[in-house]
Design a protein around this motif. Structure first.
Motif, short mmCIF file in Angstrom:
data_model
loop_
_atom_site.label_atom_id
_atom_site.label_comp_id
_atom_site.label_asym_id
_atom_site.label_seq_id
_atom_site.Cartn_x
_atom_site.Cartn_y
_atom_site.Cartn_z
N LEU A 62 0.83 -1.19 0.00
CA LEU A 62 0.00 0.00 0.00
C LEU A 62 0.87 1.25 0.00
CD1 LEU A 62 -2.62 -0.98 2.73
CD2 LEU A 62 -2.98 -0.97 0.27
N ARG A 63 0.35 2.29 -0.65
CA ARG A 63 0.98 3.60 -0.56
C ARG A 63 -0.05 4.56 0.00
NH1 ARG A 63 6.00 4.45 -0.22
NH2 ARG A 63 5.86 6.46 -1.28
N ILE A 64 -0.19 4.51 1.31
CA ILE A 64 -1.15 5.38 1.99
C ILE A 64 -0.42 6.07 3.14
CG2 ILE A 64 -3.21 4.05 1.39
CD1 ILE A 64 -3.04 2.72 4.13
N SER A 65 -0.99 7.18 3.59
CA SER A 65 -0.37 7.91 4.69
C SER A 65 -0.62 7.20 6.01
CB SER A 65 -0.92 9.34 4.75
OG SER A 65 -2.27 9.33 5.15
N SER A 66 0.25 7.44 6.98
CA SER A 66 0.07 6.84 8.30
C SER A 66 -1.21 7.35 8.96
CB SER A 66 1.28 7.13 9.19
OG SER A 66 1.53 8.52 9.27
N GLN A 67 -1.57 8.62 8.72
CA GLN A 67 -2.78 9.15 9.34
C GLN A 67 -4.03 8.48 8.78
OE1 GLN A 67 -0.41 11.06 7.90
NE2 GLN A 67 -1.25 12.55 6.47
N PHE A 68 -4.02 8.15 7.50
CA PHE A 68 -5.16 7.45 6.90
C PHE A 68 -5.24 6.02 7.44
CE2 PHE A 68 -7.03 4.75 3.59
CZ PHE A 68 -8.20 5.42 3.32
N TYR A 69 -4.12 5.36 7.49
CA TYR A 69 -4.03 3.98 7.99
C TYR A 69 -4.62 3.88 9.39
CZ TYR A 69 -1.60 -0.30 9.60
OH TYR A 69 -1.27 -1.52 10.12
N SER A 227 3.37 -0.18 3.27
CA SER A 227 4.23 0.95 2.94
C SER A 227 3.43 2.23 3.13
CB SER A 227 4.68 0.84 1.47
OG SER A 227 5.40 1.98 1.08
N LEU A 228 3.83 3.04 4.11
CA LEU A 228 3.08 4.25 4.44
C LEU A 228 3.81 5.47 3.90
CD1 LEU A 228 2.06 3.45 8.11
CD2 LEU A 228 0.82 2.95 6.01
N VAL A 229 3.03 6.41 3.40
CA VAL A 229 3.59 7.65 2.88
C VAL A 229 3.79 8.60 4.07
CG1 VAL A 229 3.24 9.60 1.34
CG2 VAL A 229 2.35 7.34 0.72
N LEU A 230 5.01 8.95 4.38
CA LEU A 230 5.30 9.81 5.53
C LEU A 230 5.59 11.23 5.09
CD1 LEU A 230 7.58 7.31 7.46
CD2 LEU A 230 5.14 7.73 7.77
#
Length: 230
Positions: A62-69, A227-230
């Motif tokens: 995944l390519r998502i932000s930590s806040q979304f996760y 995989s988180l987008v930071l």
């Protein structure tokens, strides 16, 4: 200072993930226009159970932000626990995001020892703190107690058998400090009065929801996390 602001920090990659996750059928189809044009519509879309499924089934890809996760997963378990307040959920997600960066969602016995000492240091510091410093310290103690007892409850219970503070200690400390900061002027200024009051009133329920999150949904193995987008 932690704010209830995960929903305000979602990224383009997060919205793209939502569109792709819900585009499997015409019934569930959602467009970027729906996500960006209306806050209530966006909040409703973010409650869709398929988002949780998509995050868990694609873990590691995944390519998502930590806040979304953290928002999607926290919202899921809190709703299951009968807690529907989105603002409170947003705050809890922000709390998880903040502390997970520092702790990397892993905890050893040595870390747990530091956590106990850390809480003790904060409580001692309150005796010589200014009113503004006391607010920040108490909010932090509440947050840290919720994180430790929510995400690392098994570690805490195991160590309590050897004389360390138990879950009840963290619940009592967390609840009482949230209750005290709820009436503070800084909480009113930051629009967190209702959040702190809610956490004080339902600390036990929120803690149980986070236990469920830790046990079933979070991937505490660093290699298995998305995989988180930071």
């Amino acid at each position: 200072m932690i704010r209830a602001n995960c929903r305000a920090r979602f990224t383009a990659a997060d919205f793209d993930f939502v569109v792709r996750a819900l585009a499997r059928s015409q019934t569930d189809h959602v467009s970027l226009v729906d996500l960006l044009s209306d806050v209530e519509t966006r909040d409703s879309i973010l409650d869709h159970p398929r988002l949780v499924e998509a995050i868990l089934s694609n873990c590691g890809h995944l390519r998502i932000s930590s806040q979304f996760y953290f928002y999607v997963l926290a919202r899921h378990v809190l709703q299951q626990g009968g807690i529907g307040d989105r603002k409170l959920c947003d705050y809890v997600a922000s709390l998880l995001e903040t502390f997970s960066r520092a702790n990397r969602l892993q905890m050893s016995d040595e870390t747990d020892n530091r956590a106990q000492q850390y809480i003790s240091d904060m409580l001692i510091a309150l005796t010589r703190a200014t009113p503004e410093q006391a607010f920040l310290l108490r909010a932090h103690v509440g947050n840290y107690s919720l994180f430790i007892s929510g995400i690392f409850h098994e570690n805490t219970q195991r160590r309590s058998l050897r004389g360390a503070p138990d879950i009840g200690f963290y619940e009592q400390v967390g609840r009482s400090n949230y209750q005290l900061v709820a009436s503070h002027e800084t909480a009113r200024r930051c629009e967190l009065t209702d959040v702190f009051a809610g956490l004080a009133h339902r600390f036990h329920d929120v803690r149980l929801a986070l236990n469920e999150l830790s046990d079933r949904l979070l991937h505490l193995d660093e290699d298995a996390r998305p995989s988180l987008v930071l």
